[in-house]
Design a protein around this motif. Structure first.
Motif, mmCIF file in Angstrom:
data_model
loop_
_atom_site.group_PDB
_atom_site.id
_atom_site.type_symbol
_atom_site.label_atom_id
_atom_site.label_comp_id
_atom_site.label_asym_id
_atom_site.label_seq_id
_atom_site.Cartn_x
_atom_site.Cartn_y
_atom_site.Cartn_z
ATOM 1 N N ILE A 21 0.861 -1.178 0.000
ATOM 2 C CA ILE A 21 0.000 0.000 0.000
ATOM 3 C C ILE A 21 0.897 1.227 0.000
ATOM 4 C CG2 ILE A 21 -1.612 1.394 1.373
ATOM 5 C CD1 ILE A 21 -2.940 -1.161 2.296
ATOM 6 N N SER A 22 0.624 2.137 -0.921
ATOM 7 C CA SER A 22 1.368 3.393 -0.987
ATOM 8 C C SER A 22 0.499 4.526 -0.468
ATOM 9 C CB SER A 22 1.806 3.690 -2.424
ATOM 10 O OG SER A 22 2.296 5.015 -2.527
ATOM 11 N N LEU A 23 1.048 5.296 0.457
ATOM 12 C CA LEU A 23 0.340 6.447 1.024
ATOM 13 C C LEU A 23 0.808 7.759 0.402
ATOM 14 C CD1 LEU A 23 0.516 5.429 4.816
ATOM 15 C CD2 LEU A 23 -1.125 4.697 3.063
ATOM 16 N N VAL A 24 1.563 7.659 -0.699
ATOM 17 C CA VAL A 24 2.203 8.830 -1.295
ATOM 18 C C VAL A 24 2.022 8.810 -2.824
ATOM 19 C CG1 VAL A 24 4.349 10.152 -1.428
ATOM 20 C CG2 VAL A 24 3.968 8.588 0.498
ATOM 21 N N PRO A 25 1.398 9.835 -3.395
ATOM 22 C CA PRO A 25 1.150 9.840 -4.844
ATOM 23 C C PRO A 25 2.383 9.610 -5.710
ATOM 24 C CG PRO A 25 -0.131 11.560 -3.793
ATOM 25 C CD PRO A 25 0.765 10.991 -2.721
ATOM 26 N N SER A 26 3.471 10.302 -5.415
ATOM 27 C CA SER A 26 4.656 10.166 -6.266
ATOM 28 C C SER A 26 5.301 8.791 -6.120
ATOM 29 C CB SER A 26 5.677 11.269 -5.943
ATOM 30 O OG SER A 26 5.957 11.309 -4.570
ATOM 31 N N ILE A 27 5.139 8.164 -4.961
ATOM 32 C CA ILE A 27 5.687 6.816 -4.773
ATOM 33 C C ILE A 27 4.818 5.787 -5.486
ATOM 34 C CG2 ILE A 27 6.113 5.011 -3.051
ATOM 35 C CD1 ILE A 27 7.318 7.185 -1.267
ATOM 36 N N THR A 28 3.503 5.998 -5.473
ATOM 37 C CA THR A 28 2.615 5.110 -6.226
ATOM 38 C C THR A 28 3.021 5.109 -7.698
ATOM 39 O OG1 THR A 28 0.783 5.560 -4.713
ATOM 40 C CG2 THR A 28 0.218 4.649 -6.863
ATOM 41 N N GLU A 29 3.231 6.298 -8.255
ATOM 42 C CA GLU A 29 3.666 6.397 -9.646
ATOM 43 C C GLU A 29 4.995 5.680 -9.844
ATOM 44 O OE1 GLU A 29 4.475 9.806 -13.063
ATOM 45 O OE2 GLU A 29 4.669 10.351 -10.948
ATOM 46 N N SER A 30 5.915 5.861 -8.895
ATOM 47 C CA SER A 30 7.238 5.240 -9.008
ATOM 48 C C SER A 30 7.144 3.718 -8.998
ATOM 49 C CB SER A 30 8.140 5.708 -7.858
ATOM 50 O OG SER A 30 8.350 7.103 -7.914
#
Length: 244
Positions: free
Chosen positions: A4-13
């Motif tokens: 689970i990603s809580l960060v938009p830029s990390i989700t994209e990454s």
């Protein structure tokens, strides 16, 4: 691994590193890239107001958070039950190690190295003869800018600007009068969505400053996003150079 990603830029990454929607099982409502992938992933609230029960129900093996973007108390609550990676990105060097770390965790070292090399290429920018003094606004009512200890300020410096408020911390409130010492005022498209009408308002006070709306993601999204901003940065700098 269920992530689970809580960060938009990390989700994209994570998607850029070729993780699938079987692996990325939760994301925030602000995780918007890449659209065709994130649409298939469960929403677990916003970055500041996580749905703890929803997160628990997804039974993640790893949750990725960020020191600035997420609320400490919420992350600590999740730490009682889950493995949490808390990231903190303030410089391009931090960004390099973040991508490298994600590549190592998920066995995507080669892809991570590709994005890191691409990012260094993007910021291989010839030093300009004159460093323009720039102010970057992120909010209105009250007007707020960025201090020298922020990631946005570091990106400004990498692009050849001198942050007018480099001696301030984090996100100070300012008055329009404070902007008169700048050569250039950059209005971010996020988190406050500055528009052309705001340029008109600010120009009434800041008569001698060039004012430009910029893509907030290109200045504040870390991770792999920076590697895809090369053309945007070049166009932006060429346009600004034309006016100076």
């Amino acid at each position: 691994m269920r992530v689970i990603s809580l960060v938009p830029s990390i989700t994209e990454s994570l998607f850029d590193l070729d993780l699938s929607t079987d692996e990325i099982v939760g994301r925030t409502k602000f995780c918007i890239h890449p659209k065709d992938c994130v649409d298939k992933v469960e929403v677990i609230g916003g970055t500041k107001n996580l749905n703890i029960d929803k997160i628990k129900s997804l039974k993640p093996d790893l949750i990725i958070a960020n020191k600035e973007e997420n609320v400490k108390e919420q992350v600590e609550e999740l730490m009682k039950d889950f493995n949490i990676l808390v990231t903190n990105v303030e410089t391009l060097e931090d960004n390099y190690y973040l991508i490298k770390q994600l590549g190592h965790i998920f066995g995507k070292e080669e892809k991570a190295q590709f994005y890191n090399l691409k990012t260094y290429e993007v910021f291989d920018i010839p030093e300009s003869e004159k460093r323009l003094k720039a102010a970057y606004l992120i909010w209105k009512n009250p007007y707020m800018t960025v201090g020298g200890d922020t990631f946005i300020s570091r990106i400004m410096e990498e692009l050849g600007f001198e942050n007018l408020f480099k001696n301030e911390k984090r996100y100070p409130e300012i008055q329009l009068e404070d902007l008169k010492e700048s050569d250039l005022i950059l209005l971010s498209s996020e988190p406050f969505p500055f528009k052309e009408k705001h340029i008109v308002e600010i120009q009434e006070v800041c008569l001698n400053q060039k004012i430009k709306i910029v893509d907030g993601e290109a200045f504040s999204w870390y991770g792999t996003h920076l590697a895809k901003c090369g053309a945007y940065y070049r166009e932006l700098l060429d346009e600004i150079k034309f006016h100076f």
